[in-house]
Write a protein that holds these residues in place. Sequence first.
Motif, mmCIF file in Angstrom:
data_model
loop_
_atom_site.group_PDB
_atom_site.id
_atom_site.type_symbol
_atom_site.label_atom_id
_atom_site.label_comp_id
_atom_site.label_asym_id
_atom_site.label_seq_id
_atom_site.Cartn_x
_atom_site.Cartn_y
_atom_site.Cartn_z
ATOM 1 N N ALA A 115 0.847 -1.191 0.000
ATOM 2 C CA ALA A 115 0.000 0.000 0.000
ATOM 3 C C ALA A 115 0.883 1.242 0.000
ATOM 4 C CB ALA A 115 -0.918 -0.003 1.223
ATOM 5 N N SER A 116 0.288 2.373 -0.345
ATOM 6 C CA SER A 116 1.029 3.627 -0.373
ATOM 7 C C SER A 116 1.356 4.084 1.051
ATOM 8 C CB SER A 116 0.199 4.706 -1.071
ATOM 9 O OG SER A 116 -0.967 5.011 -0.324
ATOM 10 N N TRP A 117 2.263 5.055 1.144
ATOM 11 C CA TRP A 117 2.665 5.570 2.458
ATOM 12 C C TRP A 117 1.465 6.120 3.215
ATOM 13 C CZ3 TRP A 117 2.539 9.673 5.697
ATOM 14 C CH2 TRP A 117 3.489 9.735 6.715
ATOM 15 N N LEU A 118 0.627 6.902 2.519
ATOM 16 C CA LEU A 118 -0.523 7.513 3.172
ATOM 17 C C LEU A 118 -1.531 6.459 3.638
ATOM 18 C CD1 LEU A 118 -1.788 10.193 3.973
ATOM 19 C CD2 LEU A 118 -2.925 10.269 1.737
ATOM 20 N N SER A 119 -1.731 5.437 2.836
ATOM 21 C CA SER A 119 -2.662 4.368 3.221
ATOM 22 C C SER A 119 -2.142 3.608 4.434
ATOM 23 C CB SER A 119 -2.869 3.402 2.054
ATOM 24 O OG SER A 119 -3.475 4.049 0.957
ATOM 25 N N GLN A 120 -0.845 3.328 4.431
ATOM 26 C CA GLN A 120 -0.243 2.659 5.585
ATOM 27 C C GLN A 120 -0.434 3.497 6.851
ATOM 28 O OE1 GLN A 120 3.899 1.524 4.916
ATOM 29 N NE2 GLN A 120 3.508 1.380 2.735
ATOM 30 N N PHE A 121 -0.117 4.797 6.736
ATOM 31 C CA PHE A 121 -0.173 5.669 7.907
ATOM 32 C C PHE A 121 -1.596 5.798 8.448
ATOM 33 C CE2 PHE A 121 -0.775 10.008 9.598
ATOM 34 C CZ PHE A 121 0.033 9.909 10.716
ATOM 35 N N SER A 122 -2.567 6.040 7.559
ATOM 36 C CA SER A 122 -3.951 6.217 8.013
ATOM 37 C C SER A 122 -4.499 4.941 8.645
ATOM 38 C CB SER A 122 -4.833 6.653 6.843
ATOM 39 O OG SER A 122 -4.814 5.685 5.805
ATOM 40 N N THR A 123 -4.162 3.797 8.073
ATOM 41 C CA THR A 123 -4.635 2.525 8.624
ATOM 42 C C THR A 123 -4.008 2.253 9.988
ATOM 43 O OG1 THR A 123 -4.910 1.619 6.396
ATOM 44 C CG2 THR A 123 -4.824 0.048 8.212
ATOM 45 N N LEU A 124 -2.708 2.468 10.098
ATOM 46 C CA LEU A 124 -2.019 2.232 11.370
ATOM 47 C C LEU A 124 -2.465 3.227 12.446
ATOM 48 C CD1 LEU A 124 1.592 1.524 10.067
ATOM 49 C CD2 LEU A 124 0.097 -0.104 11.212
ATOM 50 N N LEU A 125 -2.719 4.471 12.041
ATOM 51 C CA LEU A 125 -3.192 5.471 12.998
ATOM 52 C C LEU A 125 -4.560 5.078 13.542
ATOM 53 C CD1 LEU A 125 -2.636 8.195 14.352
ATOM 54 C CD2 LEU A 125 -3.745 9.304 12.402
ATOM 55 N N GLN A 126 -5.433 4.616 12.655
ATOM 56 C CA GLN A 126 -6.755 4.162 13.094
ATOM 57 C C GLN A 126 -6.633 2.958 14.022
ATOM 58 O OE1 GLN A 126 -9.345 3.067 9.874
ATOM 59 N NE2 GLN A 126 -11.117 2.747 11.181
ATOM 60 N N ARG A 127 -5.736 2.046 13.678
ATOM 61 C CA ARG A 127 -5.539 0.872 14.525
ATOM 62 C C ARG A 127 -5.002 1.259 15.900
ATOM 63 N NH1 ARG A 127 -1.614 -4.140 12.842
ATOM 64 N NH2 ARG A 127 0.010 -2.733 13.606
ATOM 65 N N SER A 128 -4.117 2.248 15.944
ATOM 66 C CA SER A 128 -3.564 2.698 17.223
ATOM 67 C C SER A 128 -4.638 3.342 18.089
ATOM 68 C CB SER A 128 -2.417 3.689 16.975
ATOM 69 O OG SER A 128 -1.354 3.066 16.283
ATOM 70 N N PHE B 113 5.249 -6.444 15.053
ATOM 71 C CA PHE B 113 5.771 -5.409 14.157
ATOM 72 C C PHE B 113 6.768 -5.980 13.163
ATOM 73 C CE2 PHE B 113 9.630 -2.710 13.713
ATOM 74 C CZ PHE B 113 9.153 -1.867 12.728
ATOM 75 N N MET B 114 7.722 -6.777 13.652
ATOM 76 C CA MET B 114 8.732 -7.346 12.765
ATOM 77 C C MET B 114 8.091 -8.231 11.699
ATOM 78 S SD MET B 114 11.775 -6.265 13.515
ATOM 79 C CE MET B 114 12.739 -5.548 14.857
ATOM 80 N N ARG B 115 7.154 -9.068 12.096
ATOM 81 C CA ARG B 115 6.516 -9.972 11.135
ATOM 82 C C ARG B 115 5.742 -9.190 10.064
ATOM 83 N NH1 ARG B 115 3.515 -12.590 14.393
ATOM 84 N NH2 ARG B 115 1.544 -11.555 13.962
ATOM 85 N N GLU B 116 4.955 -8.227 10.485
ATOM 86 C CA GLU B 116 4.156 -7.467 9.526
ATOM 87 C C GLU B 116 5.026 -6.581 8.642
ATOM 88 O OE1 GLU B 116 -0.004 -7.175 12.086
ATOM 89 O OE2 GLU B 116 1.337 -5.440 11.993
ATOM 90 N N HIS B 117 6.081 -6.023 9.223
ATOM 91 C CA HIS B 117 6.980 -5.175 8.437
ATOM 92 C C HIS B 117 7.684 -5.975 7.347
ATOM 93 C CE1 HIS B 117 10.061 -2.318 7.324
ATOM 94 N NE2 HIS B 117 11.007 -3.156 7.718
ATOM 95 N N PHE B 118 8.234 -7.131 7.700
ATOM 96 C CA PHE B 118 8.964 -7.930 6.717
ATOM 97 C C PHE B 118 8.036 -8.634 5.727
ATOM 98 C CE2 PHE B 118 12.333 -7.907 10.113
ATOM 99 C CZ PHE B 118 13.212 -7.110 9.394
ATOM 100 N N ASN B 119 6.747 -8.686 6.036
ATOM 101 C CA ASN B 119 5.772 -9.197 5.076
ATOM 102 C C ASN B 119 5.292 -8.120 4.120
ATOM 103 O OD1 ASN B 119 5.814 -11.840 5.994
ATOM 104 N ND2 ASN B 119 4.112 -11.544 7.420
ATOM 105 N N GLY B 120 5.849 -6.912 4.251
ATOM 106 C CA GLY B 120 5.507 -5.838 3.327
ATOM 107 C C GLY B 120 4.223 -5.111 3.659
ATOM 108 N N CYS B 121 3.766 -5.203 4.910
ATOM 109 C CA CYS B 121 2.508 -4.544 5.286
ATOM 110 C C CYS B 121 2.685 -3.037 5.459
ATOM 111 C CB CYS B 121 1.955 -5.154 6.570
ATOM 112 S SG CYS B 121 1.471 -6.886 6.421
ATOM 113 N N TYR B 122 3.782 -2.612 6.098
ATOM 114 C CA TYR B 122 3.973 -1.182 6.322
ATOM 115 C C TYR B 122 5.443 -0.895 6.600
ATOM 116 C CZ TYR B 122 3.205 -3.073 11.054
ATOM 117 O OH TYR B 122 3.237 -3.842 12.187
ATOM 118 N N ARG B 123 5.766 0.390 6.496
ATOM 119 C CA ARG B 123 7.129 0.871 6.718
ATOM 120 C C ARG B 123 7.371 1.127 8.203
ATOM 121 N NH1 ARG B 123 9.195 3.927 2.202
ATOM 122 N NH2 ARG B 123 10.057 5.391 3.726
#
Length: 318
Positions: A40-53, A125-135
């Motif tokens: 996903a794009s940077w903005l999509s990653q950020f908005s999704t993670l912010l909502q999850r937080s 975090f490590m698992r999701e990051h290395f699976n390409g979910c987010y930066r």
Amino acid sequence: MRFETSSHHAAIKDTIATENANPSIIDFGETLAHKSPYKASWLSQFSTLLQRSFVSIMREPLVVKVRTFQTVFVALLLGLVYLQQDLDQEGIQNITGVLFLFCTNMTFQNLFAVINVFCEESLVFMREHFNGCYRVDTYYLSKMIAEVPFFIFIPMLFTLILYWMIGLYSSASAFFTCMALVVLVTNVATSFGYMVSCLSGNVEIVITIVGPLIMPLMVMGGFYINVMSIPVYFIWLQYLSWFKYANEALNINQWINIDSIECGTNNRSCIRTGEEVLDQFNFKKDNMGFDIGLLFVLIFGYRLIGYLLLLLRTRKSN
């Protein structure tokens, strides 16, 4: 034989020839894929993670209630201990002491509230990051921003209760300046907590090292030792200490406009004005802007170091 003489076969041959003649197109695609493994794009990653937080915080209302209760309880307790201080020689000691407590209480209460943030979710975090979910940066920013409202509300509530119970300098500008300074202290402390949390994925290790790290910074605050008495080989530590900047700024805010302090009958050495109080601690009244600026620098500086440490951990695990 019929396929080899058809127009479709000729078109395929032309496509293959074109690709062979322009290998840079394929190389560019491979390079792009290598550099952008995220889905996903940077903005999509950020908005999704912010909502999850935000959702993660809201799912634990008891934690929010307990922290709020803790803040109110400590503020009321300190308020009763330092209730309505007089502007006399004893009051000087009491007021300077409670101003430093503004710094220490907000530091420890909120630092330990975030110290395990990046430890508890380390494996996920490590698992999701290395699976390409987010930066790394989108994850780090979303966790911090989601908690900002809480770390503004808590110091404001603490100051609102305690300031008027103590009887500090009665001025709207002084009150709001004090509140702003306590908010800054809280956010520097949380920044330091984020940084320490990024050092290791082990909560026990992080808790063990935070005490030795923060103790010298607290000593450099100008309450336990006069700033002019700090040994030359430890002077550099005071530039990393938010206790020093906040304590000086809080005292300037309290004492700069006080022109008369009661002496009493048994005091041979008497401090008569607020400026004399500042001189006693070697606080400079012109340093208010400098102190506030350095608090902002420490907020962003500690968070930047935390991000670099988290990024380094992902590189080592790769």
